[in-house]
Design a protein around this motif. Structure first.
Motif, PDB file in Angstrom:
ATOM      1  N   ASP A 365       0.862  -1.184   0.000  1.00 42.23           N
ATOM      2  CA  ASP A 365       0.000   0.000   0.000  1.00 42.23           C
ATOM      3  C   ASP A 365       0.890   1.224   0.000  1.00 42.23           C
ATOM      4  O   ASP A 365       1.829   1.326   0.802  1.00 42.23           O
ATOM      5  CB  ASP A 365      -0.909   0.000   1.236  1.00 42.23           C
ATOM      6  N   THR A 366       0.615   2.158  -0.882  1.00 40.50           N
ATOM      7  CA  THR A 366       1.498   3.319  -1.046  1.00 40.50           C
ATOM      8  C   THR A 366       1.488   4.273   0.132  1.00 40.50           C
ATOM      9  O   THR A 366       2.316   5.183   0.185  1.00 40.50           O
ATOM     10  CB  THR A 366       1.143   4.098  -2.323  1.00 40.50           C
ATOM     11  N   ASP A 367       0.579   4.083   1.096  1.00 37.06           N
ATOM     12  CA  ASP A 367       0.642   4.927   2.301  1.00 37.06           C
ATOM     13  C   ASP A 367       1.605   4.341   3.338  1.00 37.06           C
ATOM     14  O   ASP A 367       1.850   4.948   4.381  1.00 37.06           O
ATOM     15  CB  ASP A 367      -0.739   5.157   2.911  1.00 37.06           C
ATOM     16  N   GLY A 368       2.147   3.150   3.058  1.00 38.59           N
ATOM     17  CA  GLY A 368       3.088   2.516   3.971  1.00 38.59           C
ATOM     18  C   GLY A 368       2.457   1.628   5.012  1.00 38.59           C
ATOM     19  O   GLY A 368       3.163   1.012   5.814  1.00 38.59           O
ATOM     20  N   ASN A 375       3.381  -2.914   8.368  1.00 36.90           N
ATOM     21  CA  ASN A 375       4.064  -3.135   7.094  1.00 36.90           C
ATOM     22  C   ASN A 375       3.308  -2.479   5.955  1.00 36.90           C
ATOM     23  O   ASN A 375       2.090  -2.276   6.025  1.00 36.90           O
ATOM     24  CB  ASN A 375       4.207  -4.634   6.806  1.00 36.90           C
ATOM     25  N   ALA A 376       4.045  -2.156   4.889  1.00 33.60           N
ATOM     26  CA  ALA A 376       3.408  -1.662   3.671  1.00 33.60           C
ATOM     27  C   ALA A 376       2.895  -2.826   2.840  1.00 33.60           C
ATOM     28  O   ALA A 376       1.877  -2.720   2.150  1.00 33.60           O
ATOM     29  CB  ALA A 376       4.395  -0.832   2.857  1.00 33.60           C
ATOM     30  N   GLY A 377       3.612  -3.945   2.878  1.00 31.48           N
ATOM     31  CA  GLY A 377       3.251  -5.121   2.107  1.00 31.48           C
ATOM     32  C   GLY A 377       4.269  -6.211   2.346  1.00 31.48           C
ATOM     33  O   GLY A 377       4.773  -6.372   3.463  1.00 31.48           O
ATOM     34  N   ALA A 378       4.611  -6.940   1.279  1.00 39.11           N
ATOM     35  CA  ALA A 378       5.577  -8.033   1.399  1.00 39.11           C
ATOM     36  C   ALA A 378       6.071  -8.406   0.009  1.00 39.11           C
ATOM     37  O   ALA A 378       5.696  -7.782  -0.992  1.00 39.11           O
ATOM     38  CB  ALA A 378       4.955  -9.242   2.102  1.00 39.11           C
ATOM     39  N   ASN A 423      -0.705   8.745  -0.504  1.00 34.80           N
ATOM     40  CA  ASN A 423      -1.614   7.597  -0.570  1.00 34.80           C
ATOM     41  C   ASN A 423      -2.282   7.539  -1.941  1.00 34.80           C
ATOM     42  O   ASN A 423      -3.251   8.241  -2.194  1.00 34.80           O
ATOM     43  CB  ASN A 423      -2.680   7.701   0.528  1.00 34.80           C
ATOM     44  N   VAL A 424      -1.721   6.714  -2.828  1.00 34.84           N
ATOM     45  CA  VAL A 424      -2.373   6.471  -4.116  1.00 34.84           C
ATOM     46  C   VAL A 424      -2.726   4.985  -4.249  1.00 34.84           C
ATOM     47  O   VAL A 424      -2.752   4.430  -5.339  1.00 34.84           O
ATOM     48  CB  VAL A 424      -1.513   6.951  -5.306  1.00 34.84           C
TER      49      VAL A 424
END
Length: 433
Positions: A365-368, A375-378, A423-424
């Protein structure tokens, strides 16, 4: 920016693409060209969203220092740029809860509404709106308690409803969203600066459109609640059925003196990542920035495409990277699981790939922040499942209980960035080498 070689450093390459996407959407990069000139009267800044703190800091730095500037913006806890939080500025920034609203958000929304009193045609209102504003700008409609809105919001988040459906309900149970804030600002000039986090970049959906007319109705909100089996208190349902919570509609004269300027979009960020990949000699293909649906099902479609590329060179030749964005959903079936849309997409991808050689996947996720975790992702690699099994972790068990965060945490494959101050929405990159 130095570009890691994708064949030798696929993890670092994918992370560089994500960083490029985020950088393209930072307020201090994209805001200046969209600012109007100072007005004859005063300039009031109002806003809400995960990027709200960074938008306020950028505007404060760019606005002429001899021109009056004041206002209030609400953002998520921990999402105020450190320098602005430490030293402050002409715009007050407060923090509140996301994705479930809290009393701090309600108080901020009340104060924002109060600041609109006494505006004149000579005044300018700059509204800084980004994703997350629906929860952060929480002022319940008359007769609706905050606790009731919180419960409805939690149910919507777990239901698998799309963002436009969730925001249809949210704006009709609000005293400030769905065009109501814009109406409060009349007769001043209103310029809304938007960072989009929704498929299609619809201003009426981003943060539930606080400054723009709302084409949806109370009947639409009732239909969403029925579609997902969400119970609401009887007096809330009665208010919707009677149309007491109706929002300002297109053509409302109070919203006539306004303009909307989209300063950052998901598509722009995907194109920035694609440009970086091409500079590394890797062909990049942007599938869409409007992909919706269940994360685990969207993953299967992406993986099928990646396998076709890897095995048959169709429809694209390898090496290449395929990029996509949008806002997928997770229907939560079990309590206690941890993880958001990106992590669930990745876990489903790992299961579908079954260790397919040469395919690496990053989703974030672009907001982190992926959901409510840190976490933002993986990242998924060809040896993800093998490493997990060696650690005694069965991927299918984690997916069944919506616990993707715990799975990737156990094997050290989380992507942790902290708040990015923009956040995009979703970012996905699949590298096929």
């Amino acid at each position: 920016m130095n570009i890691p070689p994708p064949q030798q450093q696929p993890r670092e390459f994918l992370r560089a693409l994500f960083d490029a996407a985020v950088a393209r959407a930072l307020p201090d990069v994209v805001m200046r060209e969209h600012l109007p000139p100072p007005p004859k009267g005063r300039t009031l800044v109002l806003g809400a969203g995960k990027a709200g703190g960074a938008m306020a800091a950028a505007l404060d730095a760019m606005w002429p220092h001899d021109a009056p500037l004041s206002g209030l913006v609400v953002t998520r806890y921990g999402h105020v740029p450190p320098a602005y939080k430490a030293h402050g500025g002409r715009i007050e920034v407060v923090e509140a809860s996301h994705p479930v609203p809290d009393d701090a958000g309600r108080e901020a929304a009340r104060r924002i509404a109060a600041l609109t009193k006494g505006l004149t045609p000579d005044d300018l209102v700059l509204c800084l709106i980004s994703g997350g504003g629906s929860a952060l700008l929480s002022l319940p409609a008359d007769g609706v308690r905050l606790e009731e809105k919180q419960a409805i919001n939690r149910a919507l988040l777990k239901s698998g409803a799309a963002i436009d459906e969730m925001n249809c309900v949210r704006k009709h149970l609000s005293a400030i969203k769905g065009g109501r804030l814009g109406a409060m600002c009349s007769p001043a000039q209103v310029v809304t600066l938007l960072i989009s986090d929704v498929p299609g970049d619809d201003p009426a959906v981003i943060a539930s459109g606080p400054t723009v007319p709302d084409p949806t109705t109370c009947a639409d909100a009732l239909a969403v609640l029925k579609r997902y089996g969400i119970d609401v208190p009887s007096h809330v349902r009665a208010g919707l059925e009677a149309g007491r919570f109706e929002t300002p509609k297109p053509g409302d004269e109070r919203l006539a003196n306004r303009s909307v300027r989209m300063i950052a979009t998901p598509h722009q960020s995907l194109e920035a990542a694609a440009a970086l990949a091409r500079r590394a000699g890797i062909e990049a293909h942007v599938l869409s920035d409007e992909i919706e649906g269940e994360s685990r099902e969207v993953a299967k479609v992406h993986v099928a495409l990646a396998k076709e590329i890897a095995r048959r060179g169709s429809p694209f030749r390898k090496p290449c990277v395929i990029l996509s964005g949008g806002e997928t959903t997770v229907t939560v079936k079990e309590k206690g699981g941890r993880g958001g849309r990106a992590s669930e997409f990745l876990l489903s991808s790992a299961i579908a790939l079954q260790g397919e050689p040469g395919i690496h996947v990053l989703a974030a996720d672009t907001d982190g922040i992926d959901g409510v975790e840190d976490n933002a992702g993986a990242i998924v690699t060809p040896d993800t499942l093998a490493r997990a099994e060696a650690a005694g972790k069965k991927a299918r068990d984690f997916l069944d209980r919506n616990d993707a965060y715990s799975f990737f945490d156990a094997i050290g494959d989380l992507v942790v960035t902290g708040p990015t101050f923009t956040n995009v929405n979703d970012f996905r990159a699949i590298l096929v080498v």
